[in-house]
Design an enzyme around this catalytic site. Structure first.
Site, PDB file in Angstrom:
ATOM      1  N   ARG A 140      -7.754   2.541  -3.386  1.00 58.53           N
ATOM      2  CA  ARG A 140      -8.677   2.429  -1.523  1.00 58.53           C
ATOM      3  C   ARG A 140      -8.989   4.022  -1.486  1.00 58.53           C
ATOM      4  O   ARG A 140      -8.714   4.982  -1.397  1.00 58.53           O
ATOM      5  CB  ARG A 140      -7.674   2.117  -0.139  1.00 58.53           C
ATOM      6  CG  ARG A 140      -8.495   2.075   1.013  1.00 58.53           C
ATOM      7  CD  ARG A 140      -7.753   0.929   1.769  1.00 58.53           C
ATOM      8  NE  ARG A 140      -9.125   0.426   2.850  1.00 58.53           N
ATOM      9  CZ  ARG A 140      -8.767   0.144   3.935  1.00 58.53           C
ATOM     10  NH1 ARG A 140      -8.392   0.242   4.894  1.00 58.53           N
ATOM     11  NH2 ARG A 140      -9.654  -0.700   4.923  1.00 58.53           N
ATOM     12  N   GLN A 177       0.785  -1.177  -0.222  1.00 58.33           N
ATOM     13  CA  GLN A 177       0.052   0.072  -0.271  1.00 58.33           C
ATOM     14  C   GLN A 177       0.930   1.118   0.316  1.00 58.33           C
ATOM     15  O   GLN A 177       1.811   1.373   0.728  1.00 58.33           O
ATOM     16  CB  GLN A 177      -0.900  -0.092   1.604  1.00 58.33           C
ATOM     17  CG  GLN A 177      -1.843   1.371   0.721  1.00 58.33           C
ATOM     18  CD  GLN A 177      -3.176   1.475   2.200  1.00 58.33           C
ATOM     19  OE1 GLN A 177      -2.420   1.835   3.449  1.00 58.33           O
ATOM     20  NE2 GLN A 177      -4.380   1.360   1.624  1.00 58.33           N
ATOM     21  N   TYR A 180      -5.662  11.078   4.174  1.00 58.19           N
ATOM     22  CA  TYR A 180      -5.001  10.909   4.744  1.00 58.19           C
ATOM     23  C   TYR A 180      -4.526  12.275   2.878  1.00 58.19           C
ATOM     24  O   TYR A 180      -6.184  12.258   2.361  1.00 58.19           O
ATOM     25  CB  TYR A 180      -3.577   9.687   3.809  1.00 58.19           C
ATOM     26  CG  TYR A 180      -3.979   9.377   5.303  1.00 58.19           C
ATOM     27  CD1 TYR A 180      -3.193  10.161   6.333  1.00 58.19           C
ATOM     28  CD2 TYR A 180      -4.721   8.144   5.660  1.00 58.19           C
ATOM     29  CE1 TYR A 180      -3.188   9.528   8.183  1.00 58.19           C
ATOM     30  CE2 TYR A 180      -4.319   7.588   7.064  1.00 58.19           C
ATOM     31  CZ  TYR A 180      -3.848   8.005   8.162  1.00 58.19           C
ATOM     32  OH  TYR A 180      -3.989   7.587   9.679  1.00 58.19           O
ATOM     33  N   GLY A 218      -9.287  -6.780   9.391  1.00 61.66           N
ATOM     34  CA  GLY A 218      -7.993  -5.951   9.710  1.00 61.66           C
ATOM     35  C   GLY A 218      -7.867  -6.995  10.916  1.00 61.66           C
ATOM     36  O   GLY A 218      -7.299  -6.700  11.071  1.00 61.66           O
ATOM     37  N   ARG A 219      -8.776  -5.968  12.529  1.00 59.87           N
ATOM     38  CA  ARG A 219      -8.410  -6.622  13.643  1.00 59.87           C
ATOM     39  C   ARG A 219      -8.091  -8.115  13.557  1.00 59.87           C
ATOM     40  O   ARG A 219      -7.561  -8.400  15.031  1.00 59.87           O
ATOM     41  CB  ARG A 219      -9.511  -5.730  14.984  1.00 59.87           C
ATOM     42  CG  ARG A 219      -8.249  -4.367  14.830  1.00 59.87           C
ATOM     43  CD  ARG A 219      -9.708  -3.026  15.369  1.00 59.87           C
ATOM     44  NE  ARG A 219     -10.674  -3.099  14.165  1.00 59.87           N
ATOM     45  CZ  ARG A 219     -12.212  -2.895  14.659  1.00 59.87           C
ATOM     46  NH1 ARG A 219     -12.401  -1.924  16.057  1.00 59.87           N
ATOM     47  NH2 ARG A 219     -13.380  -2.789  13.329  1.00 59.87           N
TER      48      ARG A 219
END
Ligand code: FMN
Length: 360
Positions: free
Chosen positions: A215, A99, A170, A306-307
Site C-alpha cells: 500500500r 497489514q 509512515y 473504510g468508514r
C-alpha cells in the site's frame, strides 16, 4: 463484476472484489495483543459478505508502535493473538490479510520506547512534531528483517496474505519522500531502496505463492514532498516483483493530483502505469454500489471500503440484494449496535468530522 470472484496472481481466489480497508482499532491490550471485541468486529464484517478483510496496521517492531491500542506482530509471543484474528476472519468466510507497519517519525515518544526514528532527522510537517533520530545502517537492516519475520509470523498464524503498509506518511513512505529522506548514503541516493528491500525480504520470508500486497500514498502536499514522479518510479519497480496487489491510499477514489500536477483521477493514471500487471485496489469515499463500480471503471480490480465498512458491516450482502447500506454512525451505542471495539468507538465520537455521525 463487484460480487464475482477474483483470482489473485498467486492463484488465491477472493470471493468477490469488495475489501475491508485496513483500519486501526485502538483497542488492543497494552502489549499489542488483540482484544476479543476486535475479533467480533472482524468476524461480523467477514460474515457480512466482504470478500477480503485487511486488518489494522500491526507494528513489526516496538520502535514502530504508533497508536494507543495498536496490534503487534513484533515477536513470536504475538502468534496466538494473530492466530485468533486470522481465524475470526476466515470463519466468517473472508480472505484474511494482515497489514504490517512501522510508524517511523509519526510514533509518539511514549509508545515507541524513546525517540522516534526515520530516514533523517526531520520532523513531520505538523504542529508540535518531535524530531526523530536518523536510523543507522545496521538498524535499517534490522527493520528489513523485522518486516520479513512479521510476514512469516502472519503466514504461521493462518493469514491468507500480508499487506506492507507503505502509505499514509509512515516509515516506508518516509524513505521514499524527499521531505523526510535527506540522506546522502545509498538509502538516500535511491529513495526506493528501503521499501523495495523490505518487499523483497517479505516475499523471500513467505515463499512463492503466498499473497503479498503493497500500500502506498501517491503524493504529499508539502515541498519538498512526495510527487507523482517518485510514485511512478516506485510503482514501476514494484510491478517487477511477484506481488499480488498494489493498494493506493486516497481520501477520494476520483481525486486528481493533490498538488495540481495533473487533472485526471490518480486512480486512472495509476491503472495505466500498472497496465494490469498487478491487481490494483482503489479506495476513498466509497459509499454506494455506484461508487464501487466507478472505482472499477477507473481501472482498479478491487475496491476497499473504510468508514462505510464500520457503519454498515453487512454492506456487500445488503448492496448485492439492492438494499440501501447504512452510511452514518448512530449518535449513541454504535459499539454494541454495529460491533465496533470500544477504543475505535470512542475515537469515532471524539474526532469530529471524521465519520458521519447522526444528530442526537
Ligand atoms: C478508523 C480508521 C483507521 C485507519 N487505519 C488505517 C490503517 O491502520 N492502515 C491504513 O493503511 N489505513 C488506515 N486508514 C485509512 C483507510 O484504510 C482508508 O484508506 C480511508 O479511511 C479512506 O477510505 P474511506 O473513505 O472508505 O474511509 C484508517 C481509516 C480509518 C477511518
Amino acid at each position: 463484476m463487484l460480487f464475482e470472484p477474483f483470482r489473485l496472481p498467486s492463484g488465491l481466489e477472493l470471493p468477490n472484489r469488495v475489501v475491508v480497508a485496513p483500519m486501526t482499532t485502538y483497542s488492543s491490550r497494552p502489549d499489542g495483543r488483540i482484544d476479543p471485541e476486535e475479533l467480533e468486529y472482524l468476524a461480523r464484517r467477514a460474515r457480512g459478505g466482504f470478500g477480503t478483510v485487511i486488518t489494522a496496521a500491526c507494528y513489526v517492531s516496538p520502535t514502530g508502535h504508533c497508536f494507543q491500542g495498536q496490534w503487534s506482530c513484533a515477536d513470536d509471543a504475538t502468534l496466538p493473538s494473530l492466530t485468533s484474528a486470522a481465524r475470526a476472519i476466515c470463519e466468517g468466510g473472508a480472505v484474511s490479510v494482515l497489514q504490517i507497519h512501522h510508524g517511523g517519525r509519526m510514533c509518539p515518544d511514549h509508545l515507541c520506547g524513546g525517540r522516534g526514528t526515520s530516514a533523517s532527522e526531520v520532523p513531520a510537517p505538523r504542529p508540535n512534531a518531535s524530531t526523530p533520530r536518523s536510523l543507522t545502517n545496521e538498524e535499517i537492516e534490522e527493520l528489513i528483517a523485522a518486516f520479513a519475520s512479521a510476514a512469516a509470523r502472519a503466514k504461521s498464524a493462518g493469514f491468507h496474505g500480508v499487506e506492507i503498509h507503505g502509505a499514509n506518511t509512515y516509515l516506508l513512505q518516509q524513505f521514499v519522500s524527499p521531505h523526510s529522506n535527506r540522506r546522502t548514503d545509498r538509502w538516500g541516493q535511491n529513495r526506493r531502496l528501503f521499501p523495495l528491500r523490505v518487499t523483497e525480504a517479505v516475499l523471500d520470508a513467505v515463499g512463492p505463492g503466498y499473497p503479498v500486497g503493497y500500500r502506498f500514498s501517491p503524493e504529499e502536499a508539502e515541498t519538498p514532498g512526495l510527487r507523482w514522479a517518485d510514485t511512478e518510479d516506485l510503482v514501476r519497480a514494484l510491478i517487477e516483483l511477484p506481488l499480488d496487489w498494489l493498494h493506493v491510499s486516497l481520501p477520494r477514489y476520483d481525486r486528481a493530483s493533490l498538488v495540481g500536477d495533473f487533472a485526471e483521477p490518480t486512480l486512472a493514471r495509476l491503472a495505466r502505469t500498472i497496465g494490469r500487471r498487478v491487481p490494483l485496489i482503489g479506495v476513498g469515499g466509497v459509499k454506494t454500489r455506484a461508487d464501487a463500480e466507478a472505482v472499477l471503471a477507473l481501472g482498479a480490480d478491487l475496491v476497499a471500503l473504510g468508514r462505510v465498512a464500520i457503519s454498515e458491516p453487512e454492506w456487500p450482502i445488503r448492496v448485492a440484494e439492492g438494499l440501501a447500506p447504512r452510511l452514518t454512525i448512530p449518535c449513541a451505542d454504535a459499539g454494541s449496535r454495529l460491533t465496533i471495539p470500544t477504543g475505535l468507538e470512542r475515537r469515532i465520537y471524539e474526532v469530529k468530522g471524521w465519520f458521519d455521525v447522526d444528530d442526537a
